[in-house]
Design a protein around this motif. Structure first.
Motif, short mmCIF file in Angstrom:
data_model
loop_
_atom_site.label_atom_id
_atom_site.label_comp_id
_atom_site.label_asym_id
_atom_site.label_seq_id
_atom_site.Cartn_x
_atom_site.Cartn_y
_atom_site.Cartn_z
N ILE A 1 0.84 -1.20 0.00
CA ILE A 1 0.00 0.00 0.00
C ILE A 1 0.88 1.25 0.00
O ILE A 1 0.64 2.20 -0.76
CB ILE A 1 -0.97 -0.01 1.20
N ILE A 2 1.89 1.26 0.85
CA ILE A 2 2.81 2.41 0.92
C ILE A 2 3.53 2.59 -0.41
O ILE A 2 3.59 3.69 -0.96
CB ILE A 2 3.82 2.22 2.08
N THR A 3 4.07 1.50 -0.94
CA THR A 3 4.84 1.55 -2.19
C THR A 3 3.98 2.04 -3.35
O THR A 3 4.40 2.92 -4.11
CB THR A 3 5.43 0.16 -2.51
N LEU A 4 2.77 1.48 -3.49
CA LEU A 4 1.87 1.92 -4.56
C LEU A 4 1.54 3.41 -4.44
O LEU A 4 1.52 4.13 -5.44
CB LEU A 4 0.57 1.11 -4.54
N SER A 5 1.26 3.85 -3.23
CA SER A 5 0.93 5.26 -3.00
C SER A 5 2.09 6.15 -3.39
O SER A 5 1.91 7.17 -4.08
CB SER A 5 0.55 5.49 -1.53
N GLN A 6 3.29 5.78 -2.96
CA GLN A 6 4.47 6.58 -3.28
C GLN A 6 4.78 6.56 -4.77
O GLN A 6 5.17 7.58 -5.34
CB GLN A 6 5.68 6.12 -2.46
N GLN A 7 4.58 5.42 -5.43
CA GLN A 7 4.80 5.34 -6.87
C GLN A 7 3.84 6.24 -7.63
O GLN A 7 4.15 6.71 -8.72
CB GLN A 7 4.66 3.89 -7.36
N HIS A 8 2.68 6.50 -7.03
CA HIS A 8 1.70 7.41 -7.63
C HIS A 8 2.01 8.87 -7.30
O HIS A 8 1.24 9.76 -7.63
CB HIS A 8 0.29 7.04 -7.15
N GLY A 9 3.11 9.11 -6.59
CA GLY A 9 3.53 10.46 -6.27
C GLY A 9 2.90 11.04 -5.02
O GLY A 9 3.00 12.25 -4.77
N ALA A 10 2.26 10.21 -4.22
CA ALA A 10 1.59 10.70 -3.01
C ALA A 10 2.52 10.58 -1.80
O ALA A 10 3.30 9.64 -1.69
CB ALA A 10 0.32 9.90 -2.74
N ASN A 11 2.42 11.56 -0.92
CA ASN A 11 3.02 11.43 0.41
C ASN A 11 2.15 10.44 1.18
O ASN A 11 0.97 10.28 0.87
CB ASN A 11 3.04 12.77 1.14
N VAL A 12 2.73 9.82 2.20
CA VAL A 12 2.01 8.82 2.97
C VAL A 12 2.11 9.14 4.46
O VAL A 12 3.18 9.47 4.95
CB VAL A 12 2.56 7.40 2.70
N LEU A 13 0.98 9.03 5.13
CA LEU A 13 0.91 9.07 6.59
C LEU A 13 0.36 7.72 7.03
O LEU A 13 -0.66 7.28 6.51
CB LEU A 13 -0.05 10.17 7.04
N LEU A 14 1.03 7.09 7.96
CA LEU A 14 0.61 5.79 8.46
C LEU A 14 0.09 5.96 9.88
O LEU A 14 0.75 6.57 10.72
CB LEU A 14 1.80 4.82 8.43
N THR A 15 -1.10 5.43 10.12
CA THR A 15 -1.69 5.48 11.46
C THR A 15 -1.41 4.17 12.18
O THR A 15 -1.73 3.10 11.69
CB THR A 15 -3.21 5.71 11.37
N GLU A 16 -0.78 4.28 13.33
CA GLU A 16 -0.50 3.11 14.16
C GLU A 16 -1.83 2.48 14.59
O GLU A 16 -2.79 3.17 14.89
CB GLU A 16 0.28 3.57 15.40
N ILE A 17 -1.84 1.17 14.59
CA ILE A 17 -3.00 0.41 15.07
C ILE A 17 -2.51 -0.54 16.15
O ILE A 17 -1.43 -1.12 16.04
CB ILE A 17 -3.65 -0.40 13.92
N MET A 18 -3.31 -0.68 17.18
CA MET A 18 -3.00 -1.63 18.25
C MET A 18 -4.14 -2.61 18.39
O MET A 18 -5.29 -2.27 18.12
CB MET A 18 -2.80 -0.88 19.57
N VAL A 19 -3.81 -3.82 18.81
CA VAL A 19 -4.84 -4.82 19.06
C VAL A 19 -5.12 -4.86 20.56
O VAL A 19 -4.28 -4.48 21.36
CB VAL A 19 -4.43 -6.22 18.54
N PRO A 20 -6.31 -5.32 20.94
CA PRO A 20 -6.64 -5.42 22.36
C PRO A 20 -5.66 -6.33 23.10
O PRO A 20 -5.13 -7.28 22.52
CB PRO A 20 -8.06 -6.02 22.36
N PRO A 21 -5.42 -6.08 24.39
CA PRO A 21 -4.44 -6.85 25.16
C PRO A 21 -4.76 -8.33 25.27
O PRO A 21 -3.86 -9.15 25.49
CB PRO A 21 -4.43 -6.18 26.53
N ASN A 22 -6.03 -8.70 25.10
CA ASN A 22 -6.39 -10.12 25.24
C ASN A 22 -5.83 -10.98 24.10
O ASN A 22 -5.96 -12.20 24.13
CB ASN A 22 -7.90 -10.31 25.37
N TYR A 23 -5.19 -10.37 23.10
CA TYR A 23 -4.54 -11.14 22.03
C TYR A 23 -3.15 -11.62 22.45
O TYR A 23 -2.49 -12.32 21.70
CB TYR A 23 -4.46 -10.32 20.74
N GLY A 24 -2.73 -11.23 23.62
CA GLY A 24 -1.44 -11.67 24.15
C GLY A 24 -0.36 -10.66 23.86
O GLY A 24 -0.36 -10.02 22.81
#
Length: 185
Positions: free
Chosen positions: A96-119
């Motif tokens: 996703i990042i590579t395709l976006s950059q190849q299209h000339g777009a800047n990229v911002l990535l939003t961190e995602i976290m999973v609930p603690p019950n996943y270990g």
């Protein structure tokens, strides 16, 4: 806060957290962001239930139709909730990042976290991917906007997963400086 004078096209590629699950589109943070940045075209390419694989499948069409200057990636939560391997998450986000950059777009990535019950091991390896990709591709990583919202039941819908209408302004104000900073660079 410095706001650029040109009109940028911003594509938000996300899941239910950005699609405004459980409320009208006008109530969601992306619409509130449009209100804050009226000079820019903000396209909400978010779909409830979307995985990184789904976002990757849809991305070429979105890039062609919108020609974004900036792509904000808010994906991975559904991968985590389904227990997908972190290696698959990393592969899809990398593409996703590579395709976006190849299209000339800047990229911002939003961190995602999973609930603690996943270990702790799964949660740590999952979150580390976002940091690794931000470093590897020299892109900004937005800290997970749900981190302060999720523990506050008054900001959550009954399902305990999705932010409610009251939380949307908080998310907008969290995202706004990151977006304006990238647009100003």
């Amino acid at each position: 806060m410095s706001v650029p004078t040109y009109a940028a096209t911003i594509l938000i590629l996300g899941d239910s957290l950005s699609a405004g699950y459980g409320m009208s589109e006008e109530q969601g943070w992306v619409q509130l962001l449009r209100n804050e940045l009226p000079q820019h075209q903000i396209i909400n390419g978010s779909v409830s239930g979307e995985t990184t694989a789904g976002g990757l499948r849809r991305l070429p069409g979105l890039l062609t139709s919108s020609q974004p200057d900036l792509v904000v990636i808010e994906l991975g939560g559904n991968d985590g909730l389904r227990g997908f391997p972190p290696s698959k998450l990393k592969s899809n986000l990398t593409q996703i990042i590579t395709l976006s950059q190849q299209h000339g777009a800047n990229v911002l990535l939003t961190e995602i976290m999973v609930p603690p019950n996943y270990g702790p091991r799964y949660a740590k390896s999952f979150t580390q991917i976002y940091h690794q990709l931000a470093d590897e591709y020299s892109i900004k990583l937005i800290p997970f906007f749900m981190q302060d919202i999720a523990p506050d039941k008054s900001l959550m819908q009954r399902d305990g997963i999705h932010p409610n209408e009251q939380a949307q302004a908080t998310i907008t104000q969290w995202m706004l400086p990151w977006i304006t900073q990238v647009l100003s660079e």
